[in-house]
Scaffold this active site. Structure first.
Site, PDB file in Angstrom:
ATOM      1  CD  GLU A 230     -24.566  25.979   2.561  1.00  0.00           C
ATOM      2  OE1 GLU A 230     -24.542  27.016   3.310  1.00  0.00           O
ATOM      3  OE2 GLU A 230     -25.070  24.925   2.651  1.00  0.00           O
ATOM      4  CG  ASP A 232     -21.849  28.553   3.810  1.00  0.00           C
ATOM      5  OD1 ASP A 232     -22.918  28.660   3.133  1.00  0.00           O
ATOM      6  OD2 ASP A 232     -21.738  27.862   4.526  1.00  0.00           O
TER       7      ASP A 232
END
Length: 456
Positions: A230, A232
């Protein structure tokens, strides 16, 4: 950091894997642009789809819910595979049920609390689509990603998040035969927190070991989690913001259980780096950089530019560092500079930055253990864009905008992350006080370095 997304606050809207026919699915338009140089950009006809965790699930032969409150319908769902066969998810009324609207072309407004015919919807999560059945895939190496945001109506305790997850292009449709819904209905979610509150994973219901949340009447967790890398890009409200890479040991969406999920005392043994290596200007020593009336003035819209610089300047090189700029009122604003004892005065994320930060804050450098910037770079080549707004039932968003841990000494480096009161993000407080809160995302661009914004 910590991510627990609130599901709908009424029991009839939850996740499933077959496809229902009660509501037609129509994806709201959200076009983006791809740029090769400043002023040379091409529009793409992209759209968004609502995550399946927010959708109504019912038995395929009628309207009986497959999930009530925070418990499974044991008749329809005696086990994961049977549940996937028995339960269908339906299309979504994006505006009426979820408060998801398009105030202008290329813009998306996500309302925090939406009162509807069934009660209230809390928060939402959507993915960018390339077509009606496939997510728009992003390769970010040696490129920059840019978008505009308005967080002026997003108070303490809330998170308007824009990030990339290493999901499957079709939402797991081809990989898992019991998943008949696919990307068209927002399936296949994963992130670095390896969330166990996702109700269907790998085309099966997460019913085994499922238990209801102690502080959320409409959420729970099961035996399995769903992990993937991931990035962000943006986790923020009007008072605090952070951008954070979270690499994983695994490639692509992977179901986890036990130690591999990295929960509790196993946090630094799991598949993914849950902490990540965050750059939060307040936490990094500049407490007058981001906020209302500050250098980046959150009372007005602004542009966020994130660059993924490789070591050899090519699309196939190794990720070297992640740069950040803001543009507001036609002025390009460099990212704030680190002002923490023991750290170099830089304004980007790199392996050196992360190593120094973990040492200065006394944090576990699991980021390096998992593979650091280089591993993150390998996982940036096949990403799905996620746009969301949410509140935090785990730790009230204190990790983003207050002191965390809450009993820590705010004078100690790394503890203070923002000016917000620790109680402001309590879901009971923020949902009652700010139901009309919202975030607006717009003007998404992907391009060569320095192609998506005008330098002054």
């Amino acid at each position: 950091m910590v991510r627990l997304f609130a599901a709908l606050s009424f029991a009839s809207l939850v996740l499933g894997q077959q496809v229902g026919t009660n509501t037609a699915e129509k994806h709201p338009s959200m076009p983006m642009q791809v740029c090769t140089a400043q002023g040379s950009c091409t529009k793409q006809s992209t759209s968004v789809v609502l995550d399946s965790n927010w959708r109504w699930t019912h038995v395929t032969t009628g309207y009986t819910n497959c999930y009530n409150g925070n418990s499974w319908n044991t008749t329809a769902c005696p086990d994961g595979k049977t549940c996937a066969q028995n339960c269908a998810i339906d299309g979504a009324d994006y505006e009426k049920t979820y408060g998801i609207t398009s105030p202008s072309s290329g813009a998306l407004k996500l309302q925090f609390v939406k009162t509807n015919d069934n009660g209230k919807n809390i928060g939402s999560r959507v993915y960018l689509m390339a077509s009606d059945t496939k997510y728009r895939m992003f390769d970010l190496l040696n490129k920059e990603f840019t978008f505009d945001v308005d967080v002026s109506k997003l108070p303490c305790g809330l998170n308007g998040a824009v990030y990339f997850s290493e999901m499957d292009e079709d939402g797991g449709l081809s990989k898992f035969p019991t998943n008949k819904a696919g990307a068209k209905y927002g399936t296949g979610y994963c992130d670095s927190q390896c969330p166990t509150d996702i109700k269907f994973i790998n085309g099966e219901a997460n019913v085994e070991g499922w238990g209801g949340s102690a502080n959320d009447a409409n959420s729970g967790s099961g035996k399995y989690g769903t992990c993937c890398a991931e990035m962000d890009i943006w986790e923020a409200n009007l008072d605090a913001a952070a951008y954070t890479p979270h690499p994983c040991k695994v490639t692509g969406q992977t179901r986890c259980e036990g130690v591999d999920c990295g929960n509790g005392s196993d946090r630094y043994s799991g598949m993914c780096d849950k902490d990540g290596c965050d750059f939060n200007s307040f936490r990094m020593g500049d407490q007058s950089y981001y906020g209302t009336g500050m250098t980046v003035d959150t009372s007005k819209p602004f542009t966020i530019v994130t660059q993924f610089e490789t070591d050899d300047g090519t699309d196939t090189g190794n990720l070297k560092q992640i740069n950040r700029f803001y543009v507001q009122g036609s002025k390009v604003i460099p990212n704030s500079v680190v002002s923490v004892q023991g750290m170099d005065p830089v304004n980007h994320i790199s392996d050196d930055f992360c190593k120094q930060q973990k040492e200065a804050f006394g944090d576990n450098n699991y980021f390096a253990t998992v593979g650091g910037i280089a591993q993150m770079g390998k996982q940036l080549t096949k990403m799905v864009l996620v746009l969301s707004v949410w509140d935090d039932h785990a730790v009230s968003m204190n990790w983003l905008d207050s002191n965390y841990p809450t009993d820590g000494d705010p004078s100690k480096p790394g503890i203070a992350r923002g000016r917000c009161d620790a109680t402001a993000g309590d879901p009971k407080v923020v949902e009652a006080a700010h139901p009309d809160a919202y975030v607006i995302y717009s003007n998404i661009k992907l391009g060569a370095l320095n192609s998506t914004f005008a330098a002054n």
